[in-house]
Design a protein around this motif. Structure first.
Motif, PDB file in Angstrom:
ATOM      1  N   LEU A 282      -5.912  -1.938   2.993  1.00  0.00           N
ATOM      2  CA  LEU A 282      -6.792  -1.253   2.052  1.00  0.00           C
ATOM      3  C   LEU A 282      -8.240  -1.275   2.541  1.00  0.00           C
ATOM      4  O   LEU A 282      -8.956  -0.281   2.458  1.00  0.00           O
ATOM      5  CB  LEU A 282      -6.699  -1.898   0.672  1.00  0.00           C
ATOM      6  CG  LEU A 282      -5.368  -1.761  -0.071  1.00  0.00           C
ATOM      7  CD1 LEU A 282      -5.440  -2.506  -1.402  1.00  0.00           C
ATOM      8  CD2 LEU A 282      -4.985  -0.311  -0.300  1.00  0.00           C
ATOM      9  N   ASN A 283      -8.668  -2.417   3.072  1.00  0.00           N
ATOM     10  CA  ASN A 283     -10.044  -2.552   3.535  1.00  0.00           C
ATOM     11  C   ASN A 283     -10.334  -1.724   4.776  1.00  0.00           C
ATOM     12  O   ASN A 283     -11.488  -1.356   5.031  1.00  0.00           O
ATOM     13  CB  ASN A 283     -10.365  -4.023   3.799  1.00  0.00           C
ATOM     14  CG  ASN A 283     -10.421  -4.854   2.532  1.00  0.00           C
ATOM     15  OD1 ASN A 283     -10.682  -4.325   1.448  1.00  0.00           O
ATOM     16  ND2 ASN A 283     -10.151  -6.138   2.637  1.00  0.00           N
TER      17      ASN A 283
ATOM     18  N   ASP B  39      -9.136   1.222   5.110  1.00  0.00           N
ATOM     19  CA  ASP B  39      -9.094   2.615   4.650  1.00  0.00           C
ATOM     20  C   ASP B  39      -8.107   3.437   5.467  1.00  0.00           C
ATOM     21  O   ASP B  39      -8.443   4.445   6.085  1.00  0.00           O
ATOM     22  CB  ASP B  39     -10.492   3.248   4.713  1.00  0.00           C
ATOM     23  CG  ASP B  39     -10.548   4.587   3.973  1.00  0.00           C
ATOM     24  OD1 ASP B  39      -9.684   4.820   3.109  1.00  0.00           O
ATOM     25  OD2 ASP B  39     -11.453   5.385   4.272  1.00  0.00           O
TER      26      ASP B  39
ATOM     27  N   PRO C 206       0.826  -1.207   0.000  1.00  0.00           N
ATOM     28  CA  PRO C 206       0.000   0.000   0.000  1.00  0.00           C
ATOM     29  C   PRO C 206       0.860   1.257   0.000  1.00  0.00           C
ATOM     30  O   PRO C 206       1.860   1.342   0.717  1.00  0.00           O
ATOM     31  CB  PRO C 206      -0.809  -0.103   1.303  1.00  0.00           C
ATOM     32  CG  PRO C 206      -0.396  -1.338   1.978  1.00  0.00           C
ATOM     33  CD  PRO C 206       0.667  -2.003   1.202  1.00  0.00           C
TER      34      PRO C 206
ATOM     35  N   TYR D 295       0.194  -2.347  -7.976  1.00  0.00           N
ATOM     36  CA  TYR D 295      -0.854  -1.454  -8.464  1.00  0.00           C
ATOM     37  C   TYR D 295      -1.008  -1.583  -9.982  1.00  0.00           C
ATOM     38  O   TYR D 295      -2.129  -1.589 -10.502  1.00  0.00           O
ATOM     39  CB  TYR D 295      -0.528  -0.005  -8.092  1.00  0.00           C
ATOM     40  CG  TYR D 295      -0.828   0.347  -6.661  1.00  0.00           C
ATOM     41  CD1 TYR D 295      -2.006   0.995  -6.309  1.00  0.00           C
ATOM     42  CD2 TYR D 295       0.071   0.048  -5.642  1.00  0.00           C
ATOM     43  CE1 TYR D 295      -2.285   1.330  -4.991  1.00  0.00           C
ATOM     44  CE2 TYR D 295      -0.190   0.372  -4.330  1.00  0.00           C
ATOM     45  CZ  TYR D 295      -1.374   1.017  -4.004  1.00  0.00           C
ATOM     46  OH  TYR D 295      -1.650   1.334  -2.705  1.00  0.00           O
TER      47      TYR D 295
ATOM     48  N   ASP E  82      -6.129   2.931  -3.154  1.00  0.00           N
ATOM     49  CA  ASP E  82      -6.706   1.609  -3.365  1.00  0.00           C
ATOM     50  C   ASP E  82      -6.772   1.326  -4.864  1.00  0.00           C
ATOM     51  O   ASP E  82      -7.518   1.971  -5.599  1.00  0.00           O
ATOM     52  CB  ASP E  82      -8.104   1.531  -2.755  1.00  0.00           C
ATOM     53  CG  ASP E  82      -8.648   0.109  -2.690  1.00  0.00           C
ATOM     54  OD1 ASP E  82      -8.209  -0.739  -3.503  1.00  0.00           O
ATOM     55  OD2 ASP E  82      -9.504  -0.157  -1.825  1.00  0.00           O
TER      56      ASP E  82
END
Length: 304
Positions: free
Chosen positions: A289-290, A292, A161, A170, A297
């Motif tokens: 990511l989940n 936040d 991330p 990504y 993302d």
């Protein structure tokens, strides 16, 4: 510990700032072109101004994950590659030493030709491209001038991330979401390294008083296709769109190490088990990511 992170908007820089804050350090991050809240605008290319600002801050440690990391761009513009990856960090390393601080420089597996990898800290470097040459020259110059005030961290294939969303993971995820084929080099191998772990390892090495050269990389050596498939599988995508060709057929502007990767005997001796394998790291990637946590993302399609 008062810390400065030059390049706080980048992948490793963002995680350095996050971990330093979590560990109670007084940390200030800078940016050159990509601004984020809380970061100080600083151009290392303005050497006098950058040096003056750093003296005013009087940090205990300076982390330098910044630089010109576009490998093909470096090949076409060796002057900028040398300025960004050698001359500018060396300028700030000297200032750091003058004020009694420590300097952490982030380097690359591209200091090796990648013929008989993976390579350890004892392996003789032989860069295949302009980027690797500039990084190796910086390693030697900084270590030569700062001695035990310098920590050199070599890493490879960093992913995970980040705020800008530019790393290999990504790229793979976005192409899969768009229904596009993912074409990767069939003959490149290296050590995928999870960004949060790379940053934490560097901080732990500083906290424990280590200096010199450390390889900080993931525990596996994978091919690019296997790495891409691991990312796709971890994110729940079909593997069919992932294809591969030899590097020579992909038209990359700079030579790449093919049989690369980093062995980490020095890190394993002092921080065993810190660097996580790809499967575990991707689970953590998704979890972050989940939740936040403010990271870009890749599953979210921008309307811009």
């Amino acid at each position: 510990m008062k810390a400065i992170v030059i390049g706080g908007s980048g992948q490793i820089g963002g995680w350095l700032l996050r971990h330093l804050a979590d560990r109670g350090s007084d940390a200030v991050g800078t940016f050159a072109t990509v601004a984020y809240p809380g970061l100080y605008p600083l151009k290392a290319s303005d050497r006098e101004a950058a040096a003056s600002w750093l003296r005013q801050q009087a940090p205990d440690v300076v982390f330098y994950p910044a630089g010109f990391t576009w490998v093909d761009g470096c090949e076409h513009d060796p002057a900028t590659a040398r300025a960004s990856n050698l001359e500018e960090p060396l300028n700030l390393a000297r200032v750091t030493a003058d004020i009694g601080g420590r300097f952490v420089y982030f380097s690359t597996d591209y200091v090796f030709r990648g013929v008989n990898g993976p390579d350890s800290e004892e392996s003789p470097p032989d860069p295949p491209n302009v980027y690797g040459t500039a990084k190796l020259d910086a390693e030697r110059a900084i270590a030569g001038e700062l001695g035990d005030r310098a920590l050199i961290v070599r890493t490879s294939w960093v992913y995970g991330p980040e705020r800008q969303g530019k790393n290999f993971a990504y790229q793979v995820i976005r192409r899969l979401i768009a229904g596009e084929p993912v074409m990767v080099p069939s003959d490149q191998r290296s050590s995928p390294s999870y960004g949060p772990d790379v940053a934490l390892a560097a901080i732990r090495l500083v906290e424990d008083g280590h200096s010199g050269l450390f390889h900080v990389a993931g525990p596996e050596v994978l091919s690019r296709p296997d790495f891409a498939r691991a990312i796709a599988k971890g994110f729940g995508f079909d593997l069919e769109p992932i294809g591969s060709k030899p590097t020579a057929e992909l038209g990359q502007g700079a030579p790449r190490p093919l049989q690369g990767g980093l062995l980490t005997p020095r890190l394993d001796a002092v921080l065993p088990g810190l660097m996580r394998p790809v499967s575990t790291s991707i689970d953590d990637f998704l979890r972050r990511l989940n939740h936040d946590d403010g990271w870009n993302d890749p599953r979210v399609i921008s309307s811009a």
